[in-house]
Design an enzyme around this catalytic site. Structure first.
Site, PDB file in Angstrom:
ATOM      1  N   HIS A 165       0.847  -1.195   0.000  1.00 23.63           N
ATOM      2  CA  HIS A 165       0.000   0.000   0.000  1.00 23.63           C
ATOM      3  C   HIS A 165       0.879   1.240   0.000  1.00 23.63           C
ATOM      4  O   HIS A 165       1.775   1.383   0.836  1.00 23.63           O
ATOM      5  CB  HIS A 165      -0.919   0.011   1.226  1.00 23.63           C
ATOM      6  CG  HIS A 165      -1.922   1.131   1.214  1.00 23.63           C
ATOM      7  ND1 HIS A 165      -3.125   1.035   0.539  1.00 23.63           N
ATOM      8  CD2 HIS A 165      -1.884   2.370   1.754  1.00 23.63           C
ATOM      9  CE1 HIS A 165      -3.795   2.167   0.691  1.00 23.63           C
ATOM     10  NE2 HIS A 165      -3.054   2.995   1.429  1.00 23.63           N
ATOM     11  N   SER A 166       0.631   2.150  -0.937  1.00 23.08           N
ATOM     12  CA  SER A 166       1.355   3.408  -1.050  1.00 23.08           C
ATOM     13  C   SER A 166       2.854   3.131  -1.208  1.00 23.08           C
ATOM     14  O   SER A 166       3.266   2.455  -2.146  1.00 23.08           O
ATOM     15  CB  SER A 166       1.045   4.292   0.168  1.00 23.08           C
ATOM     16  OG  SER A 166       1.496   5.606  -0.015  1.00 23.08           O
ATOM     17  N   LEU A 167       3.684   3.609  -0.293  1.00 28.85           N
ATOM     18  CA  LEU A 167       5.124   3.331  -0.382  1.00 28.85           C
ATOM     19  C   LEU A 167       5.376   1.830  -0.474  1.00 28.85           C
ATOM     20  O   LEU A 167       6.280   1.389  -1.196  1.00 28.85           O
ATOM     21  CB  LEU A 167       5.846   3.911   0.832  1.00 28.85           C
ATOM     22  CG  LEU A 167       7.327   3.555   0.988  1.00 28.85           C
ATOM     23  CD1 LEU A 167       8.149   4.080  -0.185  1.00 28.85           C
ATOM     24  CD2 LEU A 167       7.868   4.078   2.309  1.00 28.85           C
TER      25      LEU A 167
END
Length: 257
Positions: free
Chosen positions: A97-99
Site C-alpha cells: 500500500h502506497s510506499l
C-alpha cells in the site's frame, strides 16, 4: 555471504507472521505504507483463508524502532530481498500500500535479477505507476516538526489520531522523514515488464493518487491487469480490508495458486 544463523535471524526481523499457516498453499507478502508497520496486516489471516499472510517489518518501524530507518529505496530493497529469500517456499503474491507498493514492485524486480522465485501476482494499492512522474514533497530533512506535521495532515497519509497524540507523533516523525525521503529520491529505471498479473486498488477520495495514475501500472506486466476503486482516501486500506482481501483471495485462486 551471510552465516546461516545470522541470515535466519535477519529474516525473522523482517518477515512476521500474524497467524502462521504453514499448511496454506499460497503466501501473501504484505508491505505497509510510509510510517506504518506489520501490524497493519494483523487482521488479514482471518480474511484470507488458505493464504499464509507474511507481513514485512522495516527497520525503524514498530518492533524495530531502535534500528536506523532506510531513507533510500535501493539499500532497503537489497536488504529485504536477502531477508525474504528463505520465505519464498511456496507460490506467493506481493501486496503493498502506497510506499509499500513501490517497494513491492522493486522487490519483485530485484528477486528476478537474483534468479529467485517471482511473485504469482503483484497487488499495488494507493500508489501511482512507478514511471509516472509526481510532484516531490518538500525536502523533509530540513522541515521543522510543526511544518512536517502540517504537511502530513494535508496529505492525509497518517491517521489523525496519531498526529494528535504528542507522544505518538514524536516517535513517528523521524520514521516519516526517512520514508518520505524514499518517496522523494525514487528514480524509476526501465526494465522488462513483470510476467505476473498486476491488480491495483485506489481510493475514490484519495488526494495523493488519482485514478488516472493507477492505469499506468498496466505497462509493467505482460499478463493480465485490473483496477478496483473503493470509497475512501489515501488510507482506505484501514476501512476497506474486507473488500481488498476478498479481491486478493479471488484473484489468487483464479490463477490456480
Amino acid at each position: 555471504m551471510y552465516p546461516t544463523q545470522e541470515l535466519s535471524a535477519t529474516a525473522e526481523r523482517w518477515i512476521t507472521y500474524p497467524s502462521p499457516a504453514p499448511a496454506a498453499r499460497t503466501k501473501l507478502l504484505c508491505l505497509p505504507y510510509a510510517g506504518g508497520g506489520a501490524s497493519l496486516y494483523r487482521s488479514w489471516p482471518a480474511l484470507l483463508p488458505g493464504v499464509e499472510v507474511a507481513a514485512v517489518q522495516m527497520p525503524g518501524h514498530e518492533s524495530r524502532l531502535g534500528e536506523p530507518s532506510h531513507d533510500r529505496i535501493e539499500p532497503l530493497v537489497d536488504a529485504l530481498a536477502t531477508a525474504a529469500a528463505p520465505h519464498l517456499d511456496k507460490p506467493y503474491a506481493i501486496f503493498g500500500h502506497s510506499l509499500g507498493a513501490r517497494v513491492g514492485f522493486e522487490l519483485a524486480r530485484e528477486l528476478r535479477r537474483r534468479c529467485l522465485p517471482g511473485p504469482v501476482m503483484l497487488f499495488a494499492s494507493a500508489c501511482r505507476a512507478p514511471h509516472v512522474p509526481r510532484m516531490p514533497h518538500p525536502p523533509v530533512h530540513a522541515m521543522s516538526d510543526p511544518a512536517l506535521l502540517r504537511m502530513l495532515r494535508q496529505m492525509q497519509t497518517v491517521p489523525p489520531e496519531v498526529l494528535d497524540d504528542p507522544d505518538l507523533a514524536s516517535v513517528l516523525l523521524p520514521v516519516m522523514r526517512a520514508d518520505l525521503n524514499i518517496v522523494n529520491s525514487y528514480e524509476y529505471t526501465d526494465e522488462p515488464a513483470l510476467p505476473c498479473p498486476i491488480r491495483v486498488f485506489g481510493g475514490t477520495g484519495d488526494p495523493e493518487v488519482r485514478e488516472d495514475d493507477l492505469y499506468g501500472w498496466q505497462a509493467h506486466t505482460t499478463s493480465s491487469f485490473a483496477v478496483r476503486m473503493l470509497p475512501g482516501g489515501h488510507l482506505m486500506i484501514r476501512q476497506r480490508a474486507r473488500e481488498i482481501t476478498q479481491t486478493v483471495g479471488q484473484a489468487m485462486a483464479g490463477i490456480g495458486c
